[in-house]
Scaffold this active site. Structure first.
Site, PDB file in Angstrom:
ATOM      1  CG  PHE A 118      39.743  23.453  39.191  1.00  0.00           C
ATOM      2  CD1 PHE A 118      40.433  24.693  38.982  1.00  0.00           C
ATOM      3  CD2 PHE A 118      40.222  22.448  39.888  1.00  0.00           C
ATOM      4  CE1 PHE A 118      41.367  24.934  39.778  1.00  0.00           C
ATOM      5  CE2 PHE A 118      41.261  22.605  40.829  1.00  0.00           C
ATOM      6  CZ  PHE A 118      41.764  24.082  40.577  1.00  0.00           C
TER       7      PHE A 118
ATOM      8  N   GLY B  14      37.494  29.795  46.287  1.00  0.00           N
ATOM      9  CA  GLY B  14      38.858  30.145  46.188  1.00  0.00           C
ATOM     10  C   GLY B  14      39.600  31.187  45.577  1.00  0.00           C
TER      11      GLY B  14
ATOM     12  NE  ARG C 256      39.500  49.746  37.330  1.00  0.00           N
ATOM     13  CZ  ARG C 256      38.916  50.544  38.057  1.00  0.00           C
ATOM     14  NH1 ARG C 256      37.702  50.894  37.848  1.00  0.00           N
ATOM     15  NH2 ARG C 256      39.450  51.294  38.941  1.00  0.00           N
TER      16      ARG C 256
ATOM     17  CE  LYS D 248      49.211  38.896  47.348  1.00  0.00           C
ATOM     18  NZ  LYS D 248      49.809  39.614  48.459  1.00  0.00           N
TER      19      LYS D 248
ATOM     20  CD  GLU E 175      35.409  29.078  33.501  1.00  0.00           C
ATOM     21  OE1 GLU E 175      35.513  28.058  33.091  1.00  0.00           O
ATOM     22  OE2 GLU E 175      34.332  29.515  34.022  1.00  0.00           O
TER      23      GLU E 175
END
Ligand SMILES: Cc1cc2nc3c(=O)[nH]c(=O)nc-3n(C[C@H](O)[C@H](O)[C@H](O)COP(=O)(O)OP(=O)(O)OC[C@H]3O[C@@H](n4cnc5c(N)ncnc54)[C@H](O)[C@@H]3O)c2cc1C
Ligand code: SF4
Lengths: 329, 748
Positions: free
Chosen positions: B239, B466, B631, B636, B708
């Site tokens: 993060f 991640g 795009r 997922k 973000e």
């Protein structure tokens, strides 16, 4: 964490003989945490997990006997508890997380300690650390002028304003449970209302247990015929948080009037807060919104607030009002 | 080119592809930084300052040094061999400019003052507890009010004359908004394992930028870059908090060098609140001027952001302000206010997230003042071009985001009066807010190897924090070769690989796509050439441009894949160990075409809340997030980013705040029990829509980034919904029960 010795007690008498000035360990969810923070520094840990105190039994009186080692989840899901003591089941399930409830025991829950952030600081009550009368009597109380949003508004003193964090205990206070203990001097029982202590000028003395005494059972009296019971917990997020305000109510209404009411509150008191004031305001009154609100006003009349926790007064009032409405619906 | 005919495999680009590293994570086989263990490894535990400001009067390590297993106690009295990096005059970035243990000064509570290294973690922990430190204590400044600041302020983006326009504007909103200190709290806490081999150092890290980390550590330790290797194969999220190195890396490396043994050093959850960054507090005054029919005439965005005593960190709250709306008069000013706190760090959507909370809240308040629908106000002031840089947008579909979201949440049925909507005995509030985040194409190098065992290897020193970067590489390889995903090996998170970008700014996907594509295309070209030049090959003598690769096979373009041979056969026939090619991504700022455009992503959140005044309970019930991020390469992973960001935004709106004790300066709620993040039980129905318009200015795939932007606008959408349900306007986050108890909307 300090070095300690560890004994696994095979019987109650061995547990009592072994504990000395040490501590019993049940689920460990409070104790190990506090040992890591240096808040608890027992020289000896007596593991009581194999003692035969893990059963829930019907009493001849119609009440229920709960072994001190019954896990919070087993207690919450027990059919008799769900059917006859709904307030207790709801309180337990509102607490902690499933993993913690699977470990936490009835005895341990009774004796869990405050979540006051200053109390939990490793250096609290030591020179250079936060003042904390509960950790070291006479050092003062860092919470009074510190961040005290979660602190108590009832039963406080100028020496300590720490909230008693338990949900289970609030339900047990409303159910008028009785605590059985066994110690070096033998067995005795303690009424729930007498078990936890308000801080006064001795905030380090939190309960009526004598040194070396073991909680063996908690007895619930026979369910009040025709009564309903409800637990409601209010907090910032939807799960996994201690109560900002909670209420446990056992009530019975006949002909639109309140014939029986037991009220206890959590998140606002320095101990599981039985409110005789609220009960008096309810007794014999019509079961309506005005009565509920009046009872809530009575319950919080003695509230003393600090810089960050004034909101708890109104929140607790709404909590109790809603709980009374649900319990008498 | 050879890949023209790969329509089937190419459809993997833009599909919903499960992460190729998923099984490693769900089975616990993925090794994170502190999972690494080596023979002789020893453990380090840091000692933290228990005061927020002052000097170390004395530090007594003698008891600790005598304790069993203790090998070393490091502190300002015996620290040596470390250097500074110079902020902004360097090719690398560090989080805290002051090296650990540089002197006896304490700048913030929790600052590391000593390090104990011992044979076991328990011995090191006990040793750390035995280090006695006494301080000359001063009162730390952790005041939350930043507006008393009188130092210099930086003006930016000024156009027109905003003050004059405000003075004459028929309708003005002038309000201040603040966001608290928020702590990143990724699941994986920071940690380092350092091992030396002679003069060479290997660091196992949880770094969002291994290349930057290597440069910093070489400088800090005073050794050549080529002697440092940084490995971060798996990261339990960052993060932003893991973008740049923190002192624990230096301490692990220095103690490992002194002891000549591998050292492991973990930052615990409590330290996460003081030592490894946070989103700084912001206080923002927004002034909007408008005509009675809702056309903006002026915007002033004047803000303060908190930083530490020694590090110049600015949370750029005004970054989106110049281009989100069309408005002739505008200015943004910044004041950087020092406090006795650890260094702040970028946290998901830095600048935009607090900035858009303020700007979008003010727009909502303006709409109310104008008695205008907030959606209509947004549409009316939508910017056709970037009025800040005076360039056209490469691709902006914010209006469509708004209209799509409005449709989905049923905006038409919304009645504007607070407390006017009910459902199932609860009051309902609906709010919306816009979002934006910059796009760019940042440099990247990647290599692709076609292997004789029929596998494709791709290598790049970027990292997967991640978010799905491993999978993006595999998708490109599959699209170009048809080799199935389970025969594609992606190697990331290691500085021994070709230099890749830092995982920050939501720019990795757009950076790696061109490099990976160019590398694999070149490798295929070489393969086809070799196929025509190798004597045993069935394609010997053919023209390379008549051949192609699909389904992992070389074949004639006009014949099916089954007519050809597996690509690895040619590699073996030619006795090659493999065919390798390297591809590069050139930065968008060196691209004259891209430089003509303003590159940004856009989006909108529509939030619905439920309000039960009887028990002062507010919960978010639905969030629709509609995003225009170019795009989407992996639907997922892309949706997962927006969902996670919406949840974090919910936490920001309603729960998160790091509280510093005013006396000690300690983050006093520094635990997962006391610092509240959203739990699963707090989650509303979440619904993500991607508009999926390719932005071909950014790269040939049309991909921008999604990491973000999803957090921007959530808090403003929720607080406007809160206002709509309760009549309470919260300008100081988070929204608390304390605020909601003021609501006059009572009877349900
Ligand atoms: C993160 C977290 C969240 C939590 N949230 C909640 C919540 O929302 N609501 C809530 O009510 N609780 C909550 N809890 C507290 C939890 O309910 C208690 O930790 C638990 O009930 C303690 O039981 P235990 O068996 O683990 O006790 P232990 O940790 O084993 O013991 C606690 C204390 O009781 C003593 N003790 C235990 N058994 C006996 C006995 N039979 N006789 C005498 N002394 C005994 C021990 O010596 C020790 O001092 C939370 C805890 C954690 C860690
Ligand atoms: S409230 Fe009680 S427990 Fe908390 S600091 Fe004060 S004395 Fe200690």
């Amino acid at each position: 964490m300090q070095t300690f010795s560890y004994i696994k007690a095979a019987s109650i008498s061995k547990a009592l003989a072994g504990v000395g000035s040490g501590k019993f360990i049940a689920g460990g969810t409070t104790l190990v945490d506090l040992m890591k923070l240096n808040v608890e520094q027992p020289a000896t840990l007596v593991d009581i997990n194999v003692l035969p105190l893990d059963k829930i039994e019907k009493l001849p009186t119609g009440g229920l006997r709960i072994g001190a080692l019954v896990r919070n989840s087993d207690l919450a899901w027990h059919p008799d508890v769900k059917a006859s003591y709904a307030v207790l089941s709801q309180a337990l399930l509102s607490g902690a997380s499933p993993q913690l409830r699977n470990m936490a025991t009835t005895g341990g829950n009774l004796l869990q300690r405050t979540r006051c952030a200053y109390f939990r600081e490793p250096n609290a009550g030591t020179p250079g650390g936060y003042a904390c009368n509960k950790r070291t009597p006479g050092t003062g109380c860092a919470a009074l002028e510190g961040f005290n949003r979660t602190h108590a508004v009832l039963g406080t003193s100028d020496h300590c304003i720490a909230t008693h964090p338990s949900d289970m205990c609030v339900a047990m206070a409303a159910l008028e449970a009785v605590i059985h203990v066994e110690g070096p001097k033998g067995k005795r029982t303690i009424a729930f209302a007498d078990f936890h202590k308000v801080p006064g000028d001795t905030p380090h003395l939190e309960n009526a247990l004598e040194p070396g005494e073991l909680v063996t059972y908690v007895d619930l009296p026979r369910p009040v015929e025709g009564a309903r019971s409800v637990y409601l917990k209010l907090r910032d997020r939807a799960s996994y948080e201690f109560a900002l305000a909670s209420a446990a109510v056992v009530a019975k209404v006949e002909g639109g009037h309140i014939r029986y009411a037991r009220v206890a509150m959590g998140g606002v008191g320095t101990k599981p807060w039985r409110s005789h004031e609220a009960e008096a305001a309810l007794a014999g009154k019509p079961a309506n919104a005005a009565t509920f609100r009046a009872a809530a006003e009575a319950a919080l009349a003695g509230a003393k607030t600090r810089s960050d926790n004034a909101f708890k007064v109104e929140l607790a009032k709404r909590c109790l009002t809603r709980t009374l409405k649900l319990a008498t619906a | 080119m050879a890949t023209d005919t790969l329509s089937q495999a190419a459809s993997v680009i833009g599909a919903a592809v499960p992460r190729i590293d998923g099984p490693l994570k769900t089975t616990g086989t993925a090794r994170y930084a502190v999972d690494h263990d080596f023979p002789g490894l020893v453990h380090a535990v840091a000692v933290q300052a228990t005061v927020g400001k002052g000097r170390i009067r004395s530090l007594d390590a003698s008891a600790a040094e005598k304790m069993p297993g203790v090998l070393l106690v490091l502190h300002h009295g015996n620290m040596d061999g470390v250097y500074r990096t110079f902020p902004h005059q360097d090719d690398a970035t560090i989080s805290e400019v002051r090296p650990p243990f540089e002197d006896d000064r304490i700048y913030y509570w929790g600052q590391f003052v000593a390090l104990v290294v011992a044979e076991t973690l328990e011995q090191a922990t006990a040793g750390a507890a035995a280090v006695r430190v006494e301080y000359d204590v001063e009162t730390p400044d952790v005041r939350t009010d930043l507006s008393t600041y009188t130092g210099p302020r930086e003006s930016s983006w000024k156009r027109g004359d905003p003050d004059k326009a405000l003075a004459s504007a028929p309708v003005v909103v002038d309000e201040s908004y603040s966001t608290p200190v928020e702590t990143h709290n990724p699941m994986e806490m920071h940690g380092t394992v350092a091992t030396w081999d002679g003069d060479s150092l290997t660091l196992y890290e949880c770094s969002q930028g291994v290349v930057n980390h290597r440069v910093v550590m070489a400088e800090v330790l005073g050794i050549p870059r080529e002697n440092v290797r940084v490995i971060s194969r798996f990261i339990g999220s960052g993060f932003g908090g893991k973008l740049f190195p923190w002192p624990q890396s230096t301490l692990a490396a220095v103690s490992a060098r002194k002891l000549n043994r591998p050292v492991k050093l973990s930052v615990d959850r409590r330290m996460m609140f003081s030592n490894v960054g946070h989103r700084p507090r912001t206080q923002q005054r927004i002034r909007l001027g408008a005509t009675p029919d809702g056309k903006l005439t002026a915007i002033r965005h004047d803000f303060f952001t908190e930083t530490s005593m020694l590090d110049d960190f600015v949370e750029h709250c005004g970054e989106q302000t110049p281009f989100l709306y069309s408005c002739p008069n505008l200015e943004v000013t910044t004041g950087m206010v020092r406090r006795n706190v650890g260094a702040p760090a970028p946290m998901r959507g830095p600048g935009a997230v607090p900035g858009l909370f303020a700007l979008e809240s003010a727009m909502d308040e303006l709409a109310i003042k104008l008695k205008m629908d907030p959606l209509e106000l947004r549409l009316k002031n939508d910017a056709e071009r970037d009025e800040g840089t005076n360039r056209p947008f490469s691709s902006r579909h914010l209006k469509e985001c708004y209209l799509t979201g409005a449709e989905k949440i049923g905006w038409k049925t919304r009645t504007p009066e607070p407390g006017s909507m009910r459902r199932d005995g609860k009051f309902i509030g609906i709010g919306l807010a816009g979002a934006s985040w910059a796009a760019a194409r940042i440099p990247c190098t990647a290599s692709v190897e076609l292997c004789p065992n029929g596998r494709v290897c791709v290598r790049c020193a970027t990292q997967d924090i991640g978010t799905g970067t491993y999978t993006i590489f595999a998708q490109v390889m599959h699209a170009k070769t048809g080799v199935p995903l389970d025969r594609i090996d992606v190697f990331l998170g290691d500085t021994s690989l070709p230099d890749g970008p830092t995982s920050g700014g939501s720019m990795v996907t757009s950076a790696v796509l061109p490099a990976a594509t160019s590398a694999v295309n070149q490798a295929i070209t070489r393969l086809l050439n070799i196929a025509t030049l190798t004597a045993d090959s069935p394609f010997h003598g053919a023209k390379p441009d008549t051949l192609t690769v699909s389904e992992g096979r070389i074949h004639a373009k006009d014949k099916p894949a089954s007519s050809g041979i597996p690509f690895e056969n040619v590699i073996r026939m030619a006795s090659l160990s493999g065919i390798t090619a390297t591809g590069r991504t050139s930065p968008s700022w060196e691209d004259p075409k891209a430089n003509q455009y303003s590159l940004h992503s856009f989006g909108a959140h529509f939030a619905e809340v439920e309000w039960e005044p009887e028990i002062a309970r507010l919960r978010v019930s639905r969030i629709f997030s509609i995003f225009d991020c170019g795009r989407i390469i992996n639907k997922k992973a892309g949706a997962n980013q927006i969902l996670g960001a919406a949840v974090m935004g919910l936490g920001m709106a309603l729960l998160e705040e790091t509280v510093h004790d005013p006396r000690s300066g300690q983050p006093i709620n520094g635990s997962f029990a006391d610092y509240l993040v959203a739990t699963c039980a707090d989650l509303p129905d979440l619904d993500v829509t991607f508009l999926d318009y390719p932005d071909l200015i950014v790269n040939e795939y049309g991909a921008r980034g999604v990491g973000e932007i999803g957090m921007a606008g959530v808090a403003a959408a929720i607080t406007s919904a809160v206002y709509h349900a309760t009549g309470v306007r919260v300008r100081e986050l988070p929204v608390r029960i304390e605020d909601l108890l003021q609501s006059k909307i009572l009877e349900a």
